[in-house]
Design a protein around this motif. Structure first.
Motif, PDB file in Angstrom:
ATOM      1  N   VAL A 146       0.543  -1.017  -0.195  1.00 33.80           N
ATOM      2  CA  VAL A 146       0.180  -0.268  -0.214  1.00 33.80           C
ATOM      3  C   VAL A 146       1.200   1.081  -0.496  1.00 33.80           C
ATOM      4  O   VAL A 146       0.608   2.543  -0.901  1.00 33.80           O
ATOM      5  N   LEU A 147       2.010   1.224   0.511  1.00 34.45           N
ATOM      6  CA  LEU A 147       2.765   2.098   0.378  1.00 34.45           C
ATOM      7  C   LEU A 147       3.538   2.284  -0.304  1.00 34.45           C
ATOM      8  O   LEU A 147       4.376   3.527  -1.082  1.00 34.45           O
ATOM      9  N   TRP A 148       4.030   1.320  -1.258  1.00 34.63           N
ATOM     10  CA  TRP A 148       4.369   1.643  -2.551  1.00 34.63           C
ATOM     11  C   TRP A 148       3.981   2.028  -3.482  1.00 34.63           C
ATOM     12  O   TRP A 148       3.679   2.781  -3.674  1.00 34.63           O
ATOM     13  N   GLY A 149       2.548   1.506  -3.387  1.00 35.44           N
ATOM     14  CA  GLY A 149       1.329   1.654  -4.489  1.00 35.44           C
ATOM     15  C   GLY A 149       0.745   3.257  -4.024  1.00 35.44           C
ATOM     16  O   GLY A 149       0.738   4.375  -5.250  1.00 35.44           O
ATOM     17  N   GLN A 150       0.721   3.839  -2.576  1.00 29.88           N
ATOM     18  CA  GLN A 150       0.584   5.674  -2.786  1.00 29.88           C
ATOM     19  C   GLN A 150       1.563   6.200  -3.323  1.00 29.88           C
ATOM     20  O   GLN A 150       1.875   7.752  -3.640  1.00 29.88           O
ATOM     21  N   ALA A 151       2.875   5.723  -2.600  1.00 25.99           N
ATOM     22  CA  ALA A 151       4.343   6.759  -3.217  1.00 25.99           C
ATOM     23  C   ALA A 151       4.096   6.600  -5.124  1.00 25.99           C
ATOM     24  O   ALA A 151       4.552   7.208  -5.522  1.00 25.99           O
ATOM     25  N   PHE A 152       3.961   5.903  -5.545  1.00 20.42           N
ATOM     26  CA  PHE A 152       3.876   5.654  -6.576  1.00 20.42           C
ATOM     27  C   PHE A 152       2.597   6.620  -7.976  1.00 20.42           C
ATOM     28  O   PHE A 152       3.347   7.396  -8.321  1.00 20.42           O
ATOM     29  N   LEU A 153       1.072   6.582  -7.196  1.00 17.89           N
ATOM     30  CA  LEU A 153       0.247   7.026  -7.402  1.00 17.89           C
ATOM     31  C   LEU A 153       1.239   8.867  -7.272  1.00 17.89           C
ATOM     32  O   LEU A 153       0.254   9.704  -7.673  1.00 17.89           O
ATOM     33  N   ALA A 154       1.687   9.099  -6.083  1.00 19.32           N
ATOM     34  CA  ALA A 154       2.049  10.610  -5.884  1.00 19.32           C
ATOM     35  C   ALA A 154       2.843  10.778  -6.901  1.00 19.32           C
ATOM     36  O   ALA A 154       3.066  12.246  -7.331  1.00 19.32           O
ATOM     37  N   ARG A 155       3.793  10.315  -6.888  1.00 18.89           N
ATOM     38  CA  ARG A 155       4.461  10.820  -9.009  1.00 18.89           C
ATOM     39  C   ARG A 155       3.316  10.867  -9.884  1.00 18.89           C
ATOM     40  O   ARG A 155       3.935  11.805 -10.816  1.00 18.89           O
ATOM     41  N   GLU A 156       1.788  10.299  -9.954  1.00 19.32           N
ATOM     42  CA  GLU A 156       0.816  11.147 -11.036  1.00 19.32           C
ATOM     43  C   GLU A 156       0.255  11.951 -10.652  1.00 19.32           C
ATOM     44  O   GLU A 156      -1.473  12.636 -10.837  1.00 19.32           O
ATOM     45  N   GLY A 157       0.591  12.638  -9.325  1.00 17.10           N
ATOM     46  CA  GLY A 157      -0.204  13.377  -8.904  1.00 17.10           C
ATOM     47  C   GLY A 157      -1.927  13.298  -8.420  1.00 17.10           C
ATOM     48  O   GLY A 157      -2.626  13.966  -7.738  1.00 17.10           O
ATOM     49  N   VAL A 158      -1.773  11.963  -7.689  1.00 12.72           N
ATOM     50  CA  VAL A 158      -2.761  10.834  -7.242  1.00 12.72           C
ATOM     51  C   VAL A 158      -2.750  11.029  -5.737  1.00 12.72           C
ATOM     52  O   VAL A 158      -2.040  10.475  -5.637  1.00 12.72           O
ATOM     53  N   GLU A 159      -3.005  11.969  -5.393  1.00 12.35           N
ATOM     54  CA  GLU A 159      -3.411  11.053  -3.308  1.00 12.35           C
ATOM     55  C   GLU A 159      -4.649   9.223  -3.304  1.00 12.35           C
ATOM     56  O   GLU A 159      -5.496  10.161  -3.373  1.00 12.35           O
ATOM     57  N   ALA A 160      -4.291   8.544  -2.789  1.00  9.18           N
ATOM     58  CA  ALA A 160      -4.774   7.823  -2.304  1.00  9.18           C
ATOM     59  C   ALA A 160      -4.730   7.094  -0.720  1.00  9.18           C
ATOM     60  O   ALA A 160      -3.719   7.183  -0.341  1.00  9.18           O
ATOM     61  N   GLN A 161      -6.157   6.677  -0.671  1.00 13.34           N
ATOM     62  CA  GLN A 161      -6.406   6.999   0.618  1.00 13.34           C
ATOM     63  C   GLN A 161      -6.171   5.289   0.479  1.00 13.34           C
ATOM     64  O   GLN A 161      -5.481   4.411   0.037  1.00 13.34           O
TER      65      GLN A 161
END
Length: 365
Positions: free
Chosen positions: A300-315
């Motif tokens: 989950v932490l990896w996914g959040q960092a991955f999406l942050a680079r796309e400008g997406v904040e994920a729960q």
């Protein structure tokens, strides 16, 4: 930790895998419009599974004449899009439920009934038996599922005994067929179709692994004579290497309740589903919808960092995930994240808020 994204996805059943790789042969009643546009031809295929005929108490006679599971599969380039069609859908062409089409008019009537329901052209057909589905699941080593509560059902006359405990389970082919036949819960056939979509996604993902191809080829050869199809096994096996890297989307034809136990096509919802499902492009920027990541904490932490680079904040939500996939009610929004994570897109009947990305250990394999 940076997991290696597995290029999951795939097409329908193992047989649909065959379908995926297939190339139409000849012309019969109608011209086949399939043409090679990439890894796959551009082609519409009806894939169905026959139920079992019983001659008496505990006496199965073989494949039945009704098709309880029906999918419309669209192959195009590197895309495989499958639409599940509820068995209780009323078909004016059939004059009854669509699951009776095969019994009344064979594969041709089934294809015409599916065309009537979807508004899409069905050039080819592949009608399976439950036994052949089980052998294909075995050929890829079975599937993983997670049950929130026990699954139990007994039909002594049909000699069908389903008894699965809650939790994470590894199912062989016979067990997977039971799991997919079960529809005795609150959502009935819709939940059954969702379970089938989940199993098919796994089977077809595993079919991408060349190590499974010898067993798959053997299973297909052993069961091919049981099937009703206008596809060629030799051509299908010849295209096996082309399955790697395909993108899979699975949804259900929208319906509304009618008189008795009949369902009818929800015309407005169908148009909304089919537009992005069968022709729309993947959005070029992140859709503005809530995004939730589920899985083990590290993923989950990896996914959040991955999406942050796309400008997406994920729960994030820690949860047990047996197989990675993207779930969304909006095909357009879901397709963006499915493409981003290289995961299959599953559109369940149950409501989904925004987009849910489930990240399992299979990402690391």
């Amino acid at each position: 930790m940076r997991p290696r994204l597995s290029f999951l996805l795939l097409a329908l059943s193992l047989f649909a895998l065959g379908v995926v790789l297939s190339w139409p042969r000849g012309t019969e009643e109608r011209p086949v419009r399939g043409k090679r546009v990439g890894a796959l031809p551009e082609l519409g295929v009806v894939v169905a599974a026959r139920d079992i005929e019983y001659c008496g108490y505990h006496t199965p006679c073989g494949p039945g004449s009704r098709t309880d599971t029906i999918f419309y599969v669209r192959l195009r380039g590197r895309e495989v899009q499958a639409l599940a069609i509820p068995r209780d859908l009323y078909s004016p062409l059939v004059g009854g439920k669509i699951n009776a089409a095969y019994a009344r008019g064979g594969a041709e009537l089934l294809k015409r009934a599916v065309e009537e329901a979807t508004g899409l052209v069905a050039e080819r057909h592949l009608v399976l038996t439950l036994g052949s589905v089980a052998r294909v699941v075995d050929a890829v080593g079975g599937v993983e599922v997670h049950l929130e509560r026990p699954m139990r059902y007994t039909d002594r006359a049909a000699k069908l005994f389903i008894d699965f405990p809650a939790g994470r389970l590894h199912l062989n082919g016979e067990e997977a067929v039971k799991y997919m036949r079960f529809r005795h819960d609150a959502l009935g056939d819709y939940a059954r179709l969702d379970r089938i979509k989940g199993v098919l996604g796994q089977v077809l993902k595993r079919a991408q692994d060349p190590r499974t191809w010898p067993a798959l080829a053997l299973a297909l050869r052993e069961t091919w004579r049981e099937l009703d199809t206008d596809l060629s096994l030799e051509e299908i096996l010849g295209y096996l290497p082309g399955v790697r890297g395909l993108r899979l989307s699975l949804a259900t034809l929208p319906t509304r309740e009618g008189a008795g136990t009949f369902l009818h096509v929800d015309e407005e919802a169908r148009a909304q589903v089919l537009a992005p499902f069968l022709g729309g492009a993947v959005p070029s920027s992140p859709p503005k919808v809530p995004v939730r990541l589920r899985g083990e904490r590290g993923l989950v932490l990896w996914g959040q960092a991955f999406l942050a680079r796309e400008g997406v904040e994920a729960q994030g939500e820690e949860a047990e995930v047996v197989q990675s996939a993207v779930y969304a009610q909006s095909l357009e929004a879901g397709s963006y994240f499915a493409e981003l994570f290289h995961l299959p897109l599953l559109v369940p009947h149950r409501p989904v808020l925004g987009v849910v990305v489930e990240l399992g250990k299979d990402l690391l394999q």
